[in-house]
Design a protein around this motif. Structure first.
Motif, PDB file in Angstrom:
ATOM      1  N   ALA A   1       0.623  -0.892  -0.116  1.00  0.00           N
ATOM      2  CA  ALA A   1       0.252  -0.056  -0.074  1.00  0.00           C
ATOM      3  C   ALA A   1       0.703   1.234   0.220  1.00  0.00           C
ATOM      4  O   ALA A   1       0.432   2.468  -0.271  1.00  0.00           O
ATOM      5  N   ASP A   2       2.154   1.085   0.444  1.00  0.00           N
ATOM      6  CA  ASP A   2       2.988   2.318   0.277  1.00  0.00           C
ATOM      7  C   ASP A   2       3.608   2.829  -0.961  1.00  0.00           C
ATOM      8  O   ASP A   2       4.114   3.772  -1.163  1.00  0.00           O
ATOM      9  N   GLY A   3       3.412   2.025  -1.954  1.00  0.00           N
ATOM     10  CA  GLY A   3       3.615   2.292  -3.203  1.00  0.00           C
ATOM     11  C   GLY A   3       5.077   1.619  -3.782  1.00  0.00           C
ATOM     12  O   GLY A   3       5.403   1.857  -5.110  1.00  0.00           O
ATOM     13  N   SER A   4       5.719   1.131  -2.878  1.00  0.00           N
ATOM     14  CA  SER A   4       7.045   0.408  -3.107  1.00  0.00           C
ATOM     15  C   SER A   4       7.075  -0.561  -4.036  1.00  0.00           C
ATOM     16  O   SER A   4       8.040  -1.200  -4.610  1.00  0.00           O
ATOM     17  N   THR A   5       5.770  -1.370  -4.172  1.00  0.00           N
ATOM     18  CA  THR A   5       5.813  -2.521  -4.831  1.00  0.00           C
ATOM     19  C   THR A   5       5.189  -2.151  -6.373  1.00  0.00           C
ATOM     20  O   THR A   5       4.570  -1.496  -6.614  1.00  0.00           O
ATOM     21  N   GLY A   6       5.903  -3.078  -7.189  1.00  0.00           N
ATOM     22  CA  GLY A   6       5.740  -2.760  -8.629  1.00  0.00           C
ATOM     23  C   GLY A   6       4.201  -3.360  -8.799  1.00  0.00           C
ATOM     24  O   GLY A   6       3.744  -4.329  -8.212  1.00  0.00           O
ATOM     25  N   VAL A   7       3.779  -2.874  -9.938  1.00  0.00           N
ATOM     26  CA  VAL A   7       2.355  -3.154 -10.302  1.00  0.00           C
ATOM     27  C   VAL A   7       2.129  -4.750 -10.513  1.00  0.00           C
ATOM     28  O   VAL A   7       1.181  -5.297  -9.945  1.00  0.00           O
TER      29      VAL A   7
ATOM     30  N   ASP B   1      -6.035   3.503   2.052  1.00  0.00           N
ATOM     31  CA  ASP B   1      -5.400   4.897   2.411  1.00  0.00           C
ATOM     32  C   ASP B   1      -4.381   5.284   1.394  1.00  0.00           C
ATOM     33  O   ASP B   1      -3.493   6.128   1.536  1.00  0.00           O
ATOM     34  N   SER B   2      -3.974   4.395   0.393  1.00  0.00           N
ATOM     35  CA  SER B   2      -2.886   4.303  -0.502  1.00  0.00           C
ATOM     36  C   SER B   2      -3.164   5.934  -1.342  1.00  0.00           C
ATOM     37  O   SER B   2      -4.389   6.226  -1.556  1.00  0.00           O
TER      38      SER B   2
ATOM     39  N   ASN C   1      -2.169   5.558  -4.371  1.00  0.00           N
ATOM     40  CA  ASN C   1      -2.363   4.939  -5.745  1.00  0.00           C
ATOM     41  C   ASN C   1      -3.661   4.541  -6.048  1.00  0.00           C
ATOM     42  O   ASN C   1      -4.319   3.776  -5.357  1.00  0.00           O
ATOM     43  N   PRO C   2      -4.174   5.296  -6.981  1.00  0.00           N
ATOM     44  CA  PRO C   2      -6.003   4.744  -7.367  1.00  0.00           C
ATOM     45  C   PRO C   2      -5.997   3.465  -7.675  1.00  0.00           C
ATOM     46  O   PRO C   2      -7.062   3.024  -7.256  1.00  0.00           O
ATOM     47  N   GLU C   3      -4.966   2.662  -8.253  1.00  0.00           N
ATOM     48  CA  GLU C   3      -5.103   1.317  -8.492  1.00  0.00           C
ATOM     49  C   GLU C   3      -5.180   0.605  -7.116  1.00  0.00           C
ATOM     50  O   GLU C   3      -6.057  -0.475  -7.056  1.00  0.00           O
ATOM     51  N   TYR C   4      -4.414   0.744  -6.193  1.00  0.00           N
ATOM     52  CA  TYR C   4      -4.483   0.206  -4.841  1.00  0.00           C
ATOM     53  C   TYR C   4      -5.748   0.738  -4.319  1.00  0.00           C
ATOM     54  O   TYR C   4      -6.111  -0.400  -3.384  1.00  0.00           O
ATOM     55  N   VAL C   5      -6.122   1.790  -4.546  1.00  0.00           N
ATOM     56  CA  VAL C   5      -7.503   2.173  -3.707  1.00  0.00           C
ATOM     57  C   VAL C   5      -8.510   1.346  -4.264  1.00  0.00           C
ATOM     58  O   VAL C   5      -9.569   0.582  -3.435  1.00  0.00           O
ATOM     59  N   ARG C   6      -8.459   1.118  -5.514  1.00  0.00           N
ATOM     60  CA  ARG C   6      -9.635   0.330  -6.278  1.00  0.00           C
ATOM     61  C   ARG C   6      -9.583  -1.092  -5.811  1.00  0.00           C
ATOM     62  O   ARG C   6     -10.480  -1.908  -5.403  1.00  0.00           O
ATOM     63  N   SER C   7      -8.306  -1.319  -5.433  1.00  0.00           N
ATOM     64  CA  SER C   7      -8.122  -2.857  -4.889  1.00  0.00           C
ATOM     65  C   SER C   7      -8.567  -2.990  -3.655  1.00  0.00           C
ATOM     66  O   SER C   7      -9.250  -4.007  -3.295  1.00  0.00           O
TER      67      SER C   7
END
Length: 194
Positions: free
Chosen positions: A1-7, A50-51, A53-59
């Motif tokens: 969720a912190d964005g450090s992981t690749g898609v 809480d991310s 990244n919109p894709e993480y939020v959708r997840s």
């Protein structure tokens, strides 16, 4: 969720988490086990919501929706499912921006799913609030009238005949919604009798 992981890695992790949950729900031997799994799902969902990244939020929305379905179906607890709608899904409604009418991320679909959960649990104020949100954001007269019809029915079920009649009278296209409009004379009679 912190964005450090690749898609790709994120999608793989999410798919694995979902598959693991499915297996665990199949093996759950008690309601306590199911509630722990729903809690895990919500814990991950809240981090993703809480991310930045919109894709993480959708997840996160997808996991929260899944948790509401698990609460409703596996744990057979509509009250918990309704709380998930209130606490996780409806506050993040802005993420439901998919124009595909079949997508779970379509705003109308998400609102309808939440309203149905409230209705199944006989929580008519929740149904009313959900469709009032739909009415406030309706982008066509048809959607606005549909929301008014749903609000009217929920008000009637909640015993608020005055508000039910008010929403019926606000319906613009009385031909498409004549099944609702036909209830107006009966509601008027009931109101006069009280």
């Amino acid at each position: 969720a912190d964005g450090s992981t690749g898609v790709a890695e994120f999608l793989k992790s999410r798919a694995q988490f979902t598959a693991d949950l499915r297996q665990k729900f199949d093996k759950a031997g008690s309601y306590a086990d199911m509630y722990k799994l729903i809690g895990q799902e919500l814990w991950v969902a809240s981090r993703l919501l809480d991310s930045a990244n919109p894709e993480y939020v959708r997840s996160g929305m997808g996991l929260a929706f899944s948790a509401s379905q698990h609460a409703l179906n596996e744990a057979q607890n509509g009250w918990v499912a309704a709380r998930i709608c209130e606490g996780y899904l409806l506050p993040h409604l802005d993420v439901a921006d998919d124009t595909n009418r079949r997508s779970q991320f379509n705003r109308d679909n998400l609102l309808t799913e939440c309203a149905d959960i409230f209705r199944r649990n006989n929580e008519y104020p929740g149904v009313i609030r959900t469709y009032q949100t739909a009415l406030a954001t309706a982008d066509t007269p048809q959607k606005a009238d549909s929301a008014r019809a749903q609000i009217s029915m929920a008000c009637e079920q909640a015993g608020d005949l005055k508000q039910a009649l008010r929403y019926i009278r606000e319906i613009k296209d009385t031909n498409d919604f004549r099944w609702v409009v036909r209830r107006a004379p009966r509601l008027e009679q009931q109101l006069k009798a009280h």
